[in-house]
Scaffold this active site. Structure first.
Site, PDB file in Angstrom:
ATOM      1  N   LYS A 182       9.878 -67.297 -38.381  1.00 58.05           N
ATOM      2  CA  LYS A 182      10.683 -68.528 -38.311  1.00 58.05           C
ATOM      3  C   LYS A 182       9.760 -69.723 -38.513  1.00 58.05           C
ATOM      4  O   LYS A 182       8.706 -69.820 -37.877  1.00 58.05           O
ATOM      5  CB  LYS A 182      11.393 -68.626 -36.962  1.00 58.05           C
ATOM      6  CG  LYS A 182      12.490 -67.567 -36.786  1.00 58.05           C
ATOM      7  CD  LYS A 182      13.164 -67.723 -35.434  1.00 58.05           C
ATOM      8  CE  LYS A 182      14.035 -66.530 -35.082  1.00 58.05           C
ATOM      9  NZ  LYS A 182      15.403 -66.595 -35.555  1.00 58.05           N
ATOM     10  N   GLU A 216      21.401 -66.854 -26.029  1.00 57.99           N
ATOM     11  CA  GLU A 216      22.344 -66.393 -27.059  1.00 57.99           C
ATOM     12  C   GLU A 216      23.762 -66.508 -26.505  1.00 57.99           C
ATOM     13  O   GLU A 216      23.998 -66.176 -25.340  1.00 57.99           O
ATOM     14  CB  GLU A 216      22.073 -64.935 -27.406  1.00 57.99           C
ATOM     15  CG  GLU A 216      20.698 -64.693 -27.986  1.00 57.99           C
ATOM     16  CD  GLU A 216      20.578 -63.275 -28.500  1.00 57.99           C
ATOM     17  OE1 GLU A 216      20.901 -63.055 -29.670  1.00 57.99           O
ATOM     18  OE2 GLU A 216      20.196 -62.384 -27.719  1.00 57.99           O
ATOM     19  N   ASP A 235      14.368 -55.630 -25.516  1.00 59.63           N
ATOM     20  CA  ASP A 235      15.020 -56.191 -26.693  1.00 59.63           C
ATOM     21  C   ASP A 235      14.440 -57.559 -27.076  1.00 59.63           C
ATOM     22  O   ASP A 235      14.293 -57.856 -28.258  1.00 59.63           O
ATOM     23  CB  ASP A 235      16.531 -56.310 -26.414  1.00 59.63           C
ATOM     24  CG  ASP A 235      17.312 -56.724 -27.654  1.00 59.63           C
ATOM     25  OD1 ASP A 235      17.073 -56.107 -28.720  1.00 59.63           O
ATOM     26  OD2 ASP A 235      18.137 -57.652 -27.571  1.00 59.63           O
ATOM     27  N   HIS A 240       9.677 -60.913 -28.752  1.00 59.08           N
ATOM     28  CA  HIS A 240       9.852 -62.299 -29.190  1.00 59.08           C
ATOM     29  C   HIS A 240       9.327 -63.330 -28.183  1.00 59.08           C
ATOM     30  O   HIS A 240       8.580 -64.224 -28.536  1.00 59.08           O
ATOM     31  CB  HIS A 240      11.326 -62.601 -29.470  1.00 59.08           C
ATOM     32  CG  HIS A 240      12.001 -61.614 -30.371  1.00 59.08           C
ATOM     33  ND1 HIS A 240      11.375 -61.037 -31.452  1.00 59.08           N
ATOM     34  CD2 HIS A 240      13.256 -61.085 -30.366  1.00 59.08           C
ATOM     35  CE1 HIS A 240      12.208 -60.216 -32.079  1.00 59.08           C
ATOM     36  NE2 HIS A 240      13.360 -60.224 -31.429  1.00 59.08           N
ATOM     37  N   LYS A 336      22.128 -62.865 -22.932  1.00 59.02           N
ATOM     38  CA  LYS A 336      23.289 -62.833 -23.820  1.00 59.02           C
ATOM     39  C   LYS A 336      24.470 -63.454 -23.077  1.00 59.02           C
ATOM     40  O   LYS A 336      24.486 -63.512 -21.856  1.00 59.02           O
ATOM     41  CB  LYS A 336      23.605 -61.393 -24.220  1.00 59.02           C
ATOM     42  CG  LYS A 336      22.466 -60.776 -25.062  1.00 59.02           C
ATOM     43  CD  LYS A 336      22.972 -59.671 -25.969  1.00 59.02           C
ATOM     44  CE  LYS A 336      21.835 -59.034 -26.751  1.00 59.02           C
ATOM     45  NZ  LYS A 336      21.357 -59.852 -27.881  1.00 59.02           N
TER      46      LYS A 336
HETATM   47  C1  BG6 Z   1      16.810 -59.094 -32.092  1.00 59.06           C
HETATM   48  C2  BG6 Z   1      17.493 -58.489 -30.895  1.00 59.06           C
HETATM   49  O1  BG6 Z   1      15.468 -58.669 -32.170  1.00 59.06           O
HETATM   50  O2  BG6 Z   1      16.833 -60.504 -31.980  1.00 59.06           O
HETATM   51  C3  BG6 Z   1      18.913 -58.994 -30.768  1.00 59.06           C
HETATM   52  O3  BG6 Z   1      17.509 -57.076 -31.034  1.00 59.06           O
HETATM   53  C4  BG6 Z   1      18.929 -60.503 -30.762  1.00 59.06           C
HETATM   54  O4  BG6 Z   1      19.533 -58.505 -29.593  1.00 59.06           O
HETATM   55  C5  BG6 Z   1      18.144 -61.053 -31.957  1.00 59.06           C
HETATM   56  O5  BG6 Z   1      20.278 -60.934 -30.840  1.00 59.06           O
HETATM   57  C6  BG6 Z   1      17.996 -62.565 -31.878  1.00 59.06           C
HETATM   58  O6  BG6 Z   1      17.414 -63.017 -33.067  1.00 59.06           O
HETATM   59  P1  BG6 Z   1      17.725 -64.460 -33.613  1.00 59.06           P
HETATM   60  O7  BG6 Z   1      16.861 -64.574 -34.840  1.00 59.06           O
HETATM   61  O8  BG6 Z   1      19.202 -64.500 -33.904  1.00 59.06           O
HETATM   62  O9  BG6 Z   1      17.355 -65.418 -32.541  1.00 59.06           O
END
Ligand code: BG6
Length: 483
Positions: A182, A216, A235, A240, A336
């Site tokens: 990103k 999210e 996840d 991340h 989530k």
């Molecule tokens: C993914 C996860 O790696 O990243 C998902 O498995 C999540 O659960 C997604 O929704 C979020 O990515 P982004 O780019 O939409 O923030």
């Protein structure tokens, strides 16, 4: 830029899957057209299903069309895609012959990128078969791209590393974490190391706290099969959020290159001795409302066990035991079905040491300075500062300097476009190194091992569970976010 892109074959395993259709095909097309290197790449799509080149080219055209790409150029580009069916346990000898035939036809020198767009269970077998068919080496360069998740825990990540290293050297391996692709995540390094005004304050002397939030609004959707065994820590956090934390916390690297940057990121992870389980709060969403629409709770999602304890939210306080960061808490949180989608990093400065202004009830009206870096959506940053409200008696109010990416730049490349371009030009900076991925699992493994850690309910559309422990009260208030 074109000069750095050698003639090569891009081989996609899992070619009939969702990732190939939604991300890989459109990103590869954009890369070659924007960099005028269409004649330097050909694609071999690999999957078990029987299909002709022509049939797969139609699939590729549909995937481009769905990404808003049509026209004669797009159709011509699809003619550079070849399809090879390979059974699940079949050797890759036939694939090697096809690769060599396509290379001979096109006069390509034997540079190859292999992309594993596969479910993790298929990684080990595919890697072994590449090695057995001697596809791990070639007359030119050979690169292997592995999608996330890399392992399910520390032991499996270690095992997978060992297995990949049996066939490939570390400088051939590209482990994907799409957050690193990103633009705004990469900008964290520019923001820090091109602006000494901030960097000189980026330490325990000047900073109060760092909050990293990835919220999210979506629920688990149709992915319960995977999510039930993963949960929020695997996840989102092990990969991340941990990556974001290392970019915010790392020392200045001696140079802007893969080795220097990844060395510094690993050092951050090594400086975290332990995550205190008392500083981990799990949540799971119950029925509620998001964006005015009623939504079901996690237990009522398709494929979720009625008594599931899988967390969909986590808030963690992390201590980095380094000279720079000792005593500055890093708060990570993600979930989530929160009220809206936003990823932000809020860096709060220490308050003024002495307050010479007084509010109506003699309290200090000054708020701390905060830098909020918004990664998505509404990419940009904001610096909050205090100004005098005009008139008397003198009063103080908070205002913002803002920078808006979309207003300043025409387009922001998509994460996969950036990452795939780096694969074909041989830049590993934005990929996770083998020792780095294991360090990251090491950090979270003790938390994953907790068997009865409480999972608190939170209504969908709220910012997570209410928590009473004052040590953790940081997210019971409205989070420090750009409004
Ligand atoms: C993914 C996860 O790696 O990243 C998902 O498995 C999540 O659960 C997604 O929704 C979020 O990515 P982004 O780019 O939409 O923030």
């Amino acid at each position: 830029m074109a000069a750095t892109c050698d003639q090569h074959l891009f081989v996609i395993f899992g070619a009939t899957g969702d990732l190939t259709r939604r991300k890989l095909i459109p990103s590869l097309y954009r890369i070659v057209t924007e960099n005028h290197v269409a004649d330097r790449m050909a694609i071999i799509a690999v999957a078990p299903r029987e299909m002709t080149d022509g049939e797969f080219r139609e699939v590729a055209k549909t995937s481009l069309h769905d990404a808003g790409i049509d026209g004669a150029d797009a159709a011509d580009w699809c003619d550079r895609i070849f399809y090879q069916s390979v059974g699940r346990d079949e050797s890759f000898d036939g694939l090697r012959e096809r690769i060599e035939a396509v290379e001979a036809d096109l006069g390509f020198p034997g540079n190859r990128a292999f992309y594993l767009a596969l479910p993790p269970v298929a990684f080990p077998g595919t890697i072994d078969r590449l090695g057995e068919a001697r596809l791990n080496r070639s007359p030119g360069w050979t690169r292997l791209v592995i999608e996330k998740p890399f392992g399910h825990d520390l032991a499996s990540a270690h095992e997978l590393n060992e297995q990949v290293h049996e066939h490939f050297d570390e400088d051939q391996i590209y482990r994907i974490d799409h957050y690193l692709g990103k633009e705004t995540v990469q900008n964290l390094l520019t923001f820090r190391f091109a602006n000494p005004i901030f960097e000189t304050s980026w330490n325990r002397d000047r900073l109060e706290a760092v909050e990293i939030t990835v919220a999210e609004d979506l629920g688990v959707g149709s992915r319960a099969g995977y999510y039930e065994s993963a949960g929020v820590l695997r996840d989102m956090v092990q990969n991340h959020l941990t990556q974001l934390m290392t970019l915010v916390a790392m020392e200045a690297p001696p140079g802007f290159n893969a080795t220097s940057i990844r060395n510094e990121k690993v050092q951050v992870l090594e400086s975290i001795t332990r995550i205190d389980p008392e500083h981990v709060v799990y949540g799971q969403y119950t029925a509620g409302e998001v964006a005015g629409e009623p939504v079901v709770g996690y237990h009522d999602e398709d494929g979720v066990a009625p008594d599931s304890r899988t967390p969909t939210f986590v808030g963690v306080k992390v201590a980095i035991d380094s000279w720079r960061w000792q005593g500055v808490p890093f708060y990570l949180r993600t979930g989530k079905r929160l009220p809206r989608r936003t990823s932000q990093i809020a860096v709060t400065f220490k308050p003024a040491p002495v307050c010479i202004f007084h509010g109506e009830h003699d309290e200090c009206p000054i708020k701390p300075n905060v830098v909020v870096l918004t990664l998505q959506p509404d990419e940009g940053f904001q610096l909050r500062f205090e100004v005098k409200t005009p008139g008397s008696p003198p009063n103080v109010t908070t205002k913002h300097f803002t920078f808006d990416y979309n207003a300043e730049f025409e387009t922001i490349p998509l994460a996969y476009q950036t990452l795939l371009f780096d694969v074909i030009t041989g830049d590993q900076t934005l990929f996770v190194r083998g020792d780095e991925v294991e360090e990251s699992w090491r950090l979270w493994q003790p938390i994953l091992d907790l068997e009865d850690h409480p999972v608190h309910p939170y209504a969908a559309g709220t910012w997570g569970p209410a928590v009473t422990n004052p040590e953790l009260a940081f997210w019971t208030d409205e989070w420090t976010m750009r409004t």
